[in-house]
Design an enzyme around this catalytic site. Sequence first.
Site, PDB file in Angstrom:
ATOM      1  N   ASP A   1      93.731  96.798 -32.987  1.00  0.00           N
ATOM      2  CA  ASP A   1      93.549  97.525 -34.236  1.00  0.00           C
ATOM      3  C   ASP A   1      93.420  96.494 -35.355  1.00  0.00           C
ATOM      4  OD1 ASP A   1      96.037  96.533 -34.748  1.00  0.00           O
ATOM      5  OD2 ASP A   1      97.044  98.463 -34.817  1.00  0.00           O
TER       6      ASP A   1
ATOM      7  N   ASP B   1      94.404 106.172 -27.735  1.00  0.00           N
ATOM      8  CA  ASP B   1      95.582 105.307 -27.606  1.00  0.00           C
ATOM      9  C   ASP B   1      96.712 105.992 -28.330  1.00  0.00           C
ATOM     10  OD1 ASP B   1      94.717 104.512 -30.467  1.00  0.00           O
ATOM     11  OD2 ASP B   1      96.676 103.564 -30.210  1.00  0.00           O
TER      12      ASP B   1
END
Lengths: 376, 376
Positions: A92, A271
């Site tokens: 991320d 996720d």
Amino acid sequence: MKFNIQHQDTQCKARNGLLKTDHGEIETPIFMPVGTAGSVKAVHQRELTYDIRAQIILGNTYHLYLRPGLEILEKAGGLHKFNGWTGPILTDSGGYQVFSLAENRKITEEGVVFKSHIDGSRHHFTPEGVMDIQRVIGADIVMAFDECTPYPCEWSYAKESLELTHRWLKRCIQQFDSTESRYGYNQTLFPIVQGSTYRDLRRISAEFVAEQGREGNAIGGLSVGEPAEMMYEITDHVTDILPVDKPRYLMGVGTPANVLEGIALGIDMFDCVMPTRNARNGMLFTSEGIINIRNEKWKDDFSPVDAGFHSHVSNFYSKAYLRHLTISKEILAAQIASIHNLSFYLWLVGQAREKIRSGGFLEWKNQMVETVSRRL
Amino acid sequence: MKFNIQHQDTQCKARNGLLKTDHGEIETPIFMPVGTAGSVKAVHQRELTYDIRAQIILGNTYHLYLRPGLEILEKAGGLHKFNGWTGPILTDSGGYQVFSLAENRKITEEGVVFKSHIDGSRHHFTPEGVMDIQRVIGADIVMAFDECTPYPCEWSYAKESLELTHRWLKRCIQQFDSTESRYGYNQTLFPIVQGSTYRDLRRISAEFVAEQGREGNAIGGLSVGEPAEMMYEITDHVTDILPVDKPRYLMGVGTPANVLEGIALGIDMFDCVMPTRNARNGMLFTSEGIINIRNEKWKDDFSPVDAGFHSHVSNFYSKAYLRHLTISKEILAAQIASIHNLSFYLWLVGQAREKIRSGGFLEWKNQMVETVSRRL
């Protein structure tokens, strides 16, 4: 990176695809276990491969940047070499953690200044810097630096934030495309659709993101407290706009039911920390429903944790033993529950792929959403 | 239970034997991982078998009696069925924990009254009761209920305590021999030599214990703070008295060097929390010496944790990665370090057995004691 859709469901937007990276192929739809600080908590790397059957894992830029830091990761030859996971890794952008974990954060046009939650040290994340950081970490899939709006969020703030996120996206792309992949394998950048719960803003953002023509696209700013129905509505709206031939990643989602509904809405990648975080609190997602293993009703239930699918730990250990370990605060409790929950998520998306391929996904999904949501 | 000595070293008292139990054979000398509450902390059962190559594990009567409790263990069909470990299990008598963990303990001729460290509930351990408890837990090897004297300890107290321990031993034997083995396999009782650091008391105790003619004998009350040389001297003294043809178990010992010296003094069985407890604090016992993995010197050392012997985790993970996990308080750090340390202990006793069989044990031991004791 190459993405091929191999089966398109005829009753809904679900599809089964194959995403090829230099670290291996990923069958979609897929769930990505979260390895925050370079470790999927309480899980050995070989367990990720052989028990959980993970195909790609996630790393958190914010955590990895602070610890072990870029110098160590670069010396190691990237995160794969550092932690021994040889499959694909997605990182991320750190934006979400800067807002949820860091102290004294201040957002400007340039980027975000914040203090580390570990030692209070001062840091500066910019779109350009975050691209460089993810390159050094060695992610196969790099995420754009964005602002993730909270829920609820005023339309005017969501719009302003969205525009900043879009300006940052241009800077991310500029930086990413003018720098080289590290460590000899290809890295790719996914932009992120924002716009809170507003259909008009989501449309603007999805169109803007689609125009960038990247190899995959993500939807952020959902699963932040809004009702599930609202999340599904926005997801449905956005997947109608994002290109069909690129993988779509719904960030931070979610419960098993959320994942199944997301698949039906055309999402390919998910996720969430839920399977591991909840595992550490004694919550198990099973093929029969949700179990709070601390509950006294399991104290003398010597049946397997979950015999509903192939998973060594889920079949080997009993509910009574896992309850005992959980109550006794034994580390093994977190290990068993984490492997179990992740194995279950990976099994679930595997089942979804099979149903998309063989037909009958929608009916199976509707039934399964009910099963996996009930409390046992 | 059958014990055969297969090789007797000619230069010292070390011997290599085979201990046969209904749950499998144990090659001695052996180290027994401690599974306090029915779990060797941070280690999966299959890792005990395939990575650590444990041949017997230990359970703590005090902990198991309090949690999950006898009702659950009995319903499960004993600890083996409960935790899935299919090899032999030895349980201590709970005496040591009553003195080190419980609150408000009061010792009388009858036994010990104490309050649980978990919930303050009041309990009563007697020699007879502790035999019954270990029968229900389902230990292959049951330990006598004794008082473990602290160090230092006045001669007069040590003598008084010893006499009580001997009277308790007679009651243990009486109770044990008048009750049946549980769950269809044989259980055996080991008495414990006490007597603190006093040679005269140790002689009295060792002779008394030897006279009972049990299938194996233990030495307790050492490794409680006395200098290592004193521990070796007393061990040497006691193994001269205990029967040669029965396994000898040195309780709660110790460092790798302590184990090697114990083997040279004729000890066959060891247990200690050190490899797992120290692992959780970042101390590694390796084939090169002792490592504090938190030390900054390991931050960019990408060599394996320990390439000196076959162990998956020790070869797979690097020192730098393990240091990062330890500093970041990741659960995986405890898992890696625990498996590594236990694998190392089991490798070390395996090497000792090989050296006893092939000759040259003493020379190897003297060199190895130096190697495993140095700080890297």
